[in-house]
Write an enzyme that holds these catalytic residues in place. Structure first.
Site, PDB file in Angstrom:
ATOM      1  N   TYR A   1      46.792  23.687  24.483  1.00 55.73           N
ATOM      2  CA  TYR A   1      48.218  23.143  24.502  1.00 55.73           C
ATOM      3  C   TYR A   1      48.961  23.867  23.004  1.00 55.73           C
ATOM      4  O   TYR A   1      48.616  23.973  22.265  1.00 55.73           O
ATOM      5  CB  TYR A   1      48.361  21.640  23.845  1.00 55.73           C
ATOM      6  CG  TYR A   1      48.018  20.522  24.832  1.00 55.73           C
ATOM      7  CD1 TYR A   1      48.706  19.956  25.387  1.00 55.73           C
ATOM      8  CD2 TYR A   1      46.619  20.526  25.131  1.00 55.73           C
ATOM      9  CE1 TYR A   1      48.476  18.947  26.381  1.00 55.73           C
ATOM     10  CE2 TYR A   1      46.043  19.575  26.158  1.00 55.73           C
ATOM     11  CZ  TYR A   1      47.301  18.830  26.714  1.00 55.73           C
ATOM     12  OH  TYR A   1      46.592  17.982  27.710  1.00 55.73           O
TER      13      TYR A   1
ATOM     14  N   PRO B   1      53.936  14.480  30.731  1.00 58.40           N
ATOM     15  CA  PRO B   1      52.593  14.745  30.796  1.00 58.40           C
ATOM     16  C   PRO B   1      51.878  15.490  29.840  1.00 58.40           C
ATOM     17  O   PRO B   1      50.580  15.665  29.951  1.00 58.40           O
ATOM     18  CB  PRO B   1      52.934  15.703  32.093  1.00 58.40           C
ATOM     19  CG  PRO B   1      54.094  16.088  31.892  1.00 58.40           C
ATOM     20  CD  PRO B   1      54.923  14.927  31.347  1.00 58.40           C
TER      21      PRO B   1
ATOM     22  N   LYS C   1      48.476  11.143  30.606  1.00 56.11           N
ATOM     23  CA  LYS C   1      48.123   9.588  30.636  1.00 56.11           C
ATOM     24  C   LYS C   1      48.819   9.060  31.771  1.00 56.11           C
ATOM     25  O   LYS C   1      48.498   7.851  32.029  1.00 56.11           O
ATOM     26  CB  LYS C   1      48.834   9.153  29.365  1.00 56.11           C
ATOM     27  CG  LYS C   1      48.093   9.511  27.982  1.00 56.11           C
ATOM     28  CD  LYS C   1      46.667   8.776  28.111  1.00 56.11           C
ATOM     29  CE  LYS C   1      45.915   9.520  26.812  1.00 56.11           C
ATOM     30  NZ  LYS C   1      44.601   9.845  27.237  1.00 56.11           N
TER      31      LYS C   1
END
Length: 389
Positions: free
Chosen positions: A200, A292, A296
């Protein structure tokens, strides 16, 4: 025709509910407005929480997931060229499973066919009747003929645009929504993942995510403008922009290739309350949507299935109505926590059009705190692997 539970929507949440009910001897009919091939052609996320992995096992459809899925013990957070890992194993003792939603849905369809479960495809004009009585029923059109399906309960697993939520009067339901001023451009490519764990990444150019489906199938995303379309982005332009947004060492290791799927998804947080009306229950995207970023969406749908499945099982086992009476309350308590995690993770790494210099400093401080604080990392890991049901 009559059944015990009518499930509207043949996606993963509807199919998982049907399979779990079948294992308890509870009959369900699934109504799907598209074809099976269409449903299986949708590309969706593939990170499964601990709870969803357990539900797949309980439904008797976990064998291929266990054999072909990838267990991930943690994730990488990057900001510019700096990065750090968060260990799920260290902080929670658990991991997550990377297994494509398409494959999960395929497993559920195959199990339903083997078990002889009834699924009606290409249905139109679905209408819910008498949901607040003890004798609800659903009408629909299939093959040009109108049908009536009498049932004890109705599970609305038909997504944001489905009929189920719209069947609850506006005087009863309240909707909460946040629309984000950007989208995600996603590319699927037959290339090996750039890293063993998901990355990320926040950067001055915007967010990026490096993920995977298997050892030779990768999924990459970059934050983009809502005015963009997939046709605006050549493969070469996408790869070049992705490299600019991830740490240099990963950019240099990135193996690129032709995209086999390219799409843009807007980001939204959405919750409707309540999630039940009489004998109608909402599951998944019919009741709530998350950006997103926190992985979840499918997992929150699975938690709804958990609460509804157990409530129905208790009702049919011994007439105990407590589980179905408290379904909305129990499901929403967990939904809002998942919404918070997805919202906060989105804020952590994305660039906003109106972001001030102060906002940017606060974002950088949030990342620095997460990097240096063990309690913050533990909380992140607990949310990522999935809060308990």
């Amino acid at each position: 025709m009559r059944t015990q539970v009518c499930i509207i929507g043949g996606g993963p949440s509807g199919l998982l509910l049907a399979q779990l009910l079948h294992r308890k001897g509870i009959e369900a009919v699934v109504l799907e407005r598209k074809t099976r091939d269409y449903v299986l052609g949708r590309i969706r996320a593939g990170i499964l929480e601990v709870g969803l992995v357990g539900l797949m096992r309980e439904a008797g459809v976990g064998a291929r997931m266990e054999a072909e899925g990838f267990r991930h013990d943690g994730t990488v957070i990057a900001y510019g060229d700096e990065e750090f890992g968060i260990s799920f194993k260290q902080h929670t003792g658990s991991d997550v499973m990377v297994y494509g939603q398409t494959e999960l849905t395929r497993d559920l369809y195959e199990a339903r066919e083997v078990d002889g479960g009834r699924t009606v495809f290409n249905v139109e004009g679905v209408c819910i009747h008498e949901a607040r009585t003890d004798a609800p029923y659903v009408t629909y059109v299939a093959d040009g003929t109108e049908h009536r399906l009498d049932c004890d309960f109705i599970a609305g697993c038909d997504g944001f645009h489905g009929v189920s939520r719209q069947s609850i009067p506006l005087s009863v339901r309240r909707e909460y929504e946040k629309v984000y001023p950007f989208g995600w451009l996603g590319v699927l490519s037959e290339t090996p993942p750039v890293h063993d764990e998901l990355i990320y990444s926040g950067s001055e150019r915007g967010f990026a995510l490096c993920s995977m489906r298997n050892a030779n199938l990768s999924r990459y995303y970059i934050q983009c403008s809502l005015s963009d379309s997939p046709e605006d982005w050549t493969d070469a332009a996408f790869w070049e922009e992705l490299k600019r947004r991830i740490p240099e060492r990963h950019a240099e290791a990135l193996i690129t290739g032709p995209s086999i799927e390219k799409s843009i998804a807007p980001l939204r947080s959405f919750v409707t309350e309540p999630m039940q009306w009489g004998r109608l229950f909402l599951c998944g995207d019919a009741a709530h949507i998350v950006p997103p970023t926190g992985a979840k969406g499918l997992n929150t749908a699975a938690s709804d299935v958990h609460y509804l499945y157990h409530g129905l099982a208790r009702f049919y086992d011994d007439g105990d109505r407590e589980g179905i009476k408290t379904y909305s309350q129990n499901a929403l308590a967990r939904v809002w926590k998942a919404e918070r995690f997805s919202w906060s993770t989105t804020n952590l790494l994305h660039r906003y059009p109106d972001q001030s210099a102060f906002d940017l400093k606060m974002q950088q401080a949030d990342v620095a705190f997460l990097r240096s604080n063990e309690a913050a990392q533990k909380a992140f890991a607990q949310n990522y692997v999935g809060l308990p049901y």
